[in-house]
Motif scaffolding. Structure first.
Motif, PDB file in Angstrom:
ATOM      1  N   MET A 234     -22.698  27.288  78.887  1.00  0.00           N
ATOM      2  CA  MET A 234     -22.184  27.429  77.524  1.00  0.00           C
ATOM      3  C   MET A 234     -23.292  27.557  76.496  1.00  0.00           C
ATOM      4  N   ASN A 235     -24.519  27.220  76.899  1.00  0.00           N
ATOM      5  CA  ASN A 235     -25.562  27.187  75.866  1.00  0.00           C
ATOM      6  C   ASN A 235     -25.781  28.544  75.210  1.00  0.00           C
ATOM      7  N   ASN A 236     -26.097  28.499  73.973  1.00  0.00           N
ATOM      8  CA  ASN A 236     -26.263  29.587  73.013  1.00  0.00           C
ATOM      9  C   ASN A 236     -25.110  30.592  72.889  1.00  0.00           C
ATOM     10  N   TYR A 237     -23.911  30.192  73.266  1.00  0.00           N
ATOM     11  CA  TYR A 237     -22.711  30.955  72.898  1.00  0.00           C
ATOM     12  C   TYR A 237     -21.931  30.191  71.841  1.00  0.00           C
ATOM     13  N   GLU A 238     -21.339  30.965  70.939  1.00  0.00           N
ATOM     14  CA  GLU A 238     -20.436  30.349  69.967  1.00  0.00           C
ATOM     15  C   GLU A 238     -19.013  30.717  70.367  1.00  0.00           C
ATOM     16  N   ILE A 239     -18.112  29.727  70.326  1.00  0.00           N
ATOM     17  CA  ILE A 239     -16.698  29.997  70.626  1.00  0.00           C
ATOM     18  C   ILE A 239     -16.020  30.479  69.341  1.00  0.00           C
ATOM     19  N   VAL A 240     -15.254  31.572  69.451  1.00  0.00           N
ATOM     20  CA  VAL A 240     -14.495  32.087  68.306  1.00  0.00           C
ATOM     21  C   VAL A 240     -13.025  32.145  68.710  1.00  0.00           C
ATOM     22  N   MET A 241     -12.157  31.547  67.873  1.00  0.00           N
ATOM     23  CA  MET A 241     -10.735  31.538  68.234  1.00  0.00           C
ATOM     24  C   MET A 241      -9.838  31.868  67.049  1.00  0.00           C
ATOM     25  N   GLY A 242      -8.724  32.493  67.349  1.00  0.00           N
ATOM     26  CA  GLY A 242      -7.668  32.739  66.365  1.00  0.00           C
ATOM     27  C   GLY A 242      -6.347  32.340  66.997  1.00  0.00           C
ATOM     28  N   LEU A 243      -5.406  31.897  66.184  1.00  0.00           N
ATOM     29  CA  LEU A 243      -4.140  31.406  66.737  1.00  0.00           C
ATOM     30  C   LEU A 243      -2.948  32.247  66.308  1.00  0.00           C
ATOM     31  N   GLU A 244      -1.966  32.308  67.203  1.00  0.00           N
ATOM     32  CA  GLU A 244      -0.649  32.816  66.849  1.00  0.00           C
ATOM     33  C   GLU A 244       0.305  31.657  67.115  1.00  0.00           C
ATOM     34  N   VAL A 245       0.914  31.145  66.051  1.00  0.00           N
ATOM     35  CA  VAL A 245       1.772  29.972  66.183  1.00  0.00           C
ATOM     36  C   VAL A 245       3.218  30.361  65.913  1.00  0.00           C
ATOM     37  N   HIS A 246       4.088  30.040  66.867  1.00  0.00           N
ATOM     38  CA  HIS A 246       5.522  30.282  66.681  1.00  0.00           C
ATOM     39  C   HIS A 246       6.229  28.986  66.329  1.00  0.00           C
ATOM     40  N   ILE A 247       7.058  29.031  65.313  1.00  0.00           N
ATOM     41  CA  ILE A 247       7.840  27.856  64.938  1.00  0.00           C
ATOM     42  C   ILE A 247       9.312  28.211  64.990  1.00  0.00           C
ATOM     43  N   GLU A 248      10.043  27.441  65.791  1.00  0.00           N
ATOM     44  CA  GLU A 248      11.482  27.644  65.889  1.00  0.00           C
ATOM     45  C   GLU A 248      12.146  26.927  64.729  1.00  0.00           C
ATOM     46  N   LEU A 249      12.929  27.647  63.957  1.00  0.00           N
ATOM     47  CA  LEU A 249      13.540  27.036  62.780  1.00  0.00           C
ATOM     48  C   LEU A 249      14.827  26.303  63.146  1.00  0.00           C
ATOM     49  N   ALA A 250      14.995  25.128  62.531  1.00  0.00           N
ATOM     50  CA  ALA A 250      16.195  24.318  62.816  1.00  0.00           C
ATOM     51  C   ALA A 250      17.311  24.664  61.824  1.00  0.00           C
ATOM     52  N   THR A 251      17.587  25.953  61.674  1.00  0.00           N
ATOM     53  CA  THR A 251      18.691  26.366  60.802  1.00  0.00           C
ATOM     54  C   THR A 251      20.007  26.060  61.502  1.00  0.00           C
ATOM     55  N   ARG A 252      21.100  26.037  60.735  1.00  0.00           N
ATOM     56  CA  ARG A 252      22.383  25.754  61.385  1.00  0.00           C
ATOM     57  C   ARG A 252      22.811  26.923  62.281  1.00  0.00           C
ATOM     58  N   ARG A 253      22.504  28.155  61.815  1.00  0.00           N
ATOM     59  CA  ARG A 253      22.934  29.328  62.566  1.00  0.00           C
ATOM     60  C   ARG A 253      21.737  30.202  62.946  1.00  0.00           C
ATOM     61  N   LYS A 254      21.963  31.124  63.836  1.00  0.00           N
ATOM     62  CA  LYS A 254      20.888  32.009  64.280  1.00  0.00           C
ATOM     63  C   LYS A 254      20.440  32.946  63.150  1.00  0.00           C
ATOM     64  N   ILE A 255      19.401  33.714  63.394  1.00  0.00           N
ATOM     65  CA  ILE A 255      18.810  34.477  62.293  1.00  0.00           C
ATOM     66  C   ILE A 255      19.639  35.692  61.860  1.00  0.00           C
ATOM     67  N   PHE A 256      20.305  36.369  62.827  1.00  0.00           N
ATOM     68  CA  PHE A 256      21.023  37.590  62.442  1.00  0.00           C
ATOM     69  C   PHE A 256      22.520  37.561  62.754  1.00  0.00           C
ATOM     70  N   CYS A 257      23.047  36.405  63.203  1.00  0.00           N
ATOM     71  CA  CYS A 257      24.483  36.315  63.479  1.00  0.00           C
ATOM     72  C   CYS A 257      24.962  34.923  63.117  1.00  0.00           C
ATOM     73  N   ARG A 258      26.256  34.668  63.302  1.00  0.00           N
ATOM     74  CA  ARG A 258      26.833  33.392  62.884  1.00  0.00           C
ATOM     75  C   ARG A 258      26.871  32.375  64.026  1.00  0.00           C
ATOM     76  N   CYS A 259      26.235  32.685  65.145  1.00  0.00           N
ATOM     77  CA  CYS A 259      26.228  31.736  66.262  1.00  0.00           C
ATOM     78  C   CYS A 259      25.483  30.467  65.870  1.00  0.00           C
ATOM     79  N   LYS A 260      25.930  29.333  66.435  1.00  0.00           N
ATOM     80  CA  LYS A 260      25.252  28.060  66.182  1.00  0.00           C
ATOM     81  C   LYS A 260      23.855  28.093  66.806  1.00  0.00           C
ATOM     82  N   ASN A 261      22.923  27.463  66.120  1.00  0.00           N
ATOM     83  CA  ASN A 261      21.564  27.335  66.623  1.00  0.00           C
ATOM     84  C   ASN A 261      21.409  25.916  67.151  1.00  0.00           C
ATOM     85  N   THR A 262      21.595  25.739  68.445  1.00  0.00           N
ATOM     86  CA  THR A 262      21.490  24.392  69.008  1.00  0.00           C
ATOM     87  C   THR A 262      20.575  24.421  70.223  1.00  0.00           C
ATOM     88  N   PHE A 263      20.213  23.235  70.664  1.00  0.00           N
ATOM     89  CA  PHE A 263      19.281  23.100  71.766  1.00  0.00           C
ATOM     90  C   PHE A 263      20.021  22.437  72.922  1.00  0.00           C
TER      91      PHE A 263
END
Ligand code: ADP
Ligand code: MG
Ligand code: ZN
Length: 509
Positions: free
Chosen positions: A1-30
């Motif tokens: 690892m010596n003389n290397y620098e680590i470079v990172m970027g993230l993609e973070v997904h967050i599931e929303l706790a809405t009552r219904r789904k995003i494009f229809c009226r279905c319930k959003n439950t787990f």
């Protein structure tokens, strides 16, 4: 690892706790029976039309405000085309050309106490895919579309991370935003928050970025740490041996602690993005943004500073109390009820002449904070419970605090009741009465208890008389037990010491 620098970027997904789904009226439950929350829209049946759920939009805008980026007044949805059995439409509705948020920044505290700014590239809204379960025994794959259409936010950062601590500090901050905004529980192990880590190496001092790999399937902070350590080492070995890193997606395997190739990203995949023709562009008037701004909660930093200022709490107390919104609201609401005199139990506040309301409030705030930072955090650890997974209500806690302050119950009784309140709905006053825990001023009963203890605890008495003053503590404990905790400890102590002194005097004469 010596003389290397680590470079990172993230993609973070967050599931929303809405009552219904995003494009229809279905319930959003787990975790419900498979394929019970589905409809023509999320099943991708021909002719079904999606409509954007305004609740999901408001979650996105408020998260965007927390990330301090530019809310796009004219965002749009796009189709990302690909086939996969858990996605019946054969495309995902996402935002590619005009995401809801552009830019932004998040401050994280690094190990050495410094503040580092992580730049946000963008954030967009999209729908989640269904879930596949592979059953090797029956040689089948089962598909559940309940999750299809659950709203997701995807936050993409700039490649600003240099070590695992920064990555975890960032994810903790995003989770805190989600919790305080009330938009998601942010649980990695349940998939309500998912992070992909993009990682490359470059020679120390170099400007250009190296070739990266993307790691998926990281569902705990521990996995993230292991995956980063493993992948950085792997890339260093490849580079040191004169090889080159392939641009690929790698899956982290928990059991072996290694990353394995999932698919190559050598040629940029052609998703053939194009504007979603079934949804209108999202135009956000200024009025709407202002309304969202007004709904922004007070985040821990500001809240903690206020606790220190208004209530005189220590930095540590403020930090513990603000780490989770459930803890902060229990603290604030308890104090408020207590101060408003709404707590049941004997009232003491009018007996405190010469004590200004401000000092009284600070004293009470300290008392609530002490109970919560000590006992409550201990109970959470003990019971492996998350903040908020308790039955304690502000009403009950205020009542308990009030009874203790008024000297109606001992500190020990208060602590015992508090521990019981954690997983039972207890009304402290009722409980105290039913179990005869009120402190009595009955001196006859107290004297009888002291005499009884002096008789049975001969050893401790002689210890005390021969100069071991610590024995008094044990004797006092016995007296309290003898009175079922109903004696006033100060009074009991006084009487006990008096009787012991009498004995001593009797012995020396
Ligand atoms: P894709 O959508 O193909 O995964 P993006 O350009 O959206 O690609 O980048 C995804 C993530 O990868 C971003 O968080 C970005 O900061 C990060 N990233 C891009 N290039 C590099 C690199 N060379 N090293 C580390 N991370 C990188
Ligand atoms: Mg990616
Ligand atoms: Zn549906």
């Amino acid at each position: 690892m010596n003389n290397y620098e680590i470079v990172m970027g993230l993609e973070v997904h967050i599931e929303l706790a809405t009552r219904r789904k995003i494009f229809c009226r279905c319930k959003n439950t787990f975790a419900e029976a498979a394929n019970t929350n589905v409809c023509p829209v999320c099943l991708g049946l021909p002719g079904a039309l999606p409509v954007l759920n305004p609740e999901a939009l408001s979650c996105a805008v408020r998260m965007g405000l927390a990330l301090q980026g530019e809310i796009n007044r004219n965002s749009r949805f796009d189709r990302k085309n690909y086939f996969y059995p858990d996605n019946a439409t054969a495309y995902q509705i996402t935002q590619f050309y005009e995401p809801i948020l552009k830019g932004g920044q998040v401050e994280v505290q690094t190990e050495n106490g410094e503040t580092k700014v992580i730049r946000i590239h963008e954030m967009h809204m999209e729908d989640d895919a269904g879930k596949l379960t592979h059953d090797p025994e029956m040689q089948v794959s089962l598909v559940d579309f309940n999750r299809k259409g659950v709203p997701l936010l995807e936050i993409v950062t700039e490649p600003d991370f240099r070590n695992a601590d920064e990555v975890i500090a960032f994810l903790e901050k995003i989770r805190m935003f989600a919790l305080y905004l009330g938009i998601s529980d942010g649980k990695l192990h349940e998939g309500s928050m998912r992070a992909d880590v993009n990682l490359s190496l470059r020679k120390e001092g170099e400007e250009t970025l190296g070739v990266r790999t993307e790691m998926k399937n990281l569902n705990s902070f521990a996995s993230i740490r292991h995956a980063i350590a493993y992948e950085a080492e792997r890339q260093a070995q490849v580079l040191n041996a004169g090889g080159r890193i392939r641009f690929e997606t790698r899956r982290f395997d928990e059991t072996s602690g290694t990353t394995k190739v999932m698919r190559t990203k050598e040629e940029v995949m052609d998703y053939r993005y194009f504007p979603e023709p079934d949804l209108l562009p999202v135009h956000l008037p200024e009025e709407y943004i202002r309304k969202m701004e007004e709904q922004m909660p007070e985040f821990p930093q500001a809240k903690g500073a206020r606790y220190r200022r208004e209530f005189g709490l220590t930095e540590e107390e403020a930090q513990i109390l603000t780490r989770h919104p459930a803890t902060a609201s229990l603290f604030e609401e308890t104090l408020q009820l207590w101060q408003a005199g709404k707590a049941g139990g004997p009232n003491t506040s009018d007996g405190n002449e010469g004590c200004s309301e401000g000092t009284e409030m600070k004293r009470r705030a300290k008392a609530v904070a002490a109970r919560m930072c000590g006992d409550l955090m201990y109970l959470c650890r003990e019971k492996k419970a998350d903040p908020g997974q308790w039955k304690i209500t502000p009403e009950a806690l205020a009542e308990l605090m009030q009874m203790q302050e008024a000297g109606a119950i001992t500190a020990k009784t208060a602590r015992d009741i508090f521990a019981r309140m954690f997983d039972k709905n207890i009304e402290p006053m009722v409980y105290v009465n039913e179990n005869h825990l009120l402190i009595t001023k009955d001196e006859g009963a107290l004297e009888a208890a002291v005499d009884a203890v002096l008789k049975t605890q001969e050893k401790s008495v002689s210890d005390y008389l021969s100069g071991k003053e610590k024995a008094a503590g044990h004797l006092l404990g016995c007296v309290m037990k003898e009175t079922n905790g109903q004696a006033d400890p100060a009074q009991a102590r006084q009487l006990l010491l008096k009787k012991l002194a009498e004995r001593k005097a009797g012995e020396t004469t």
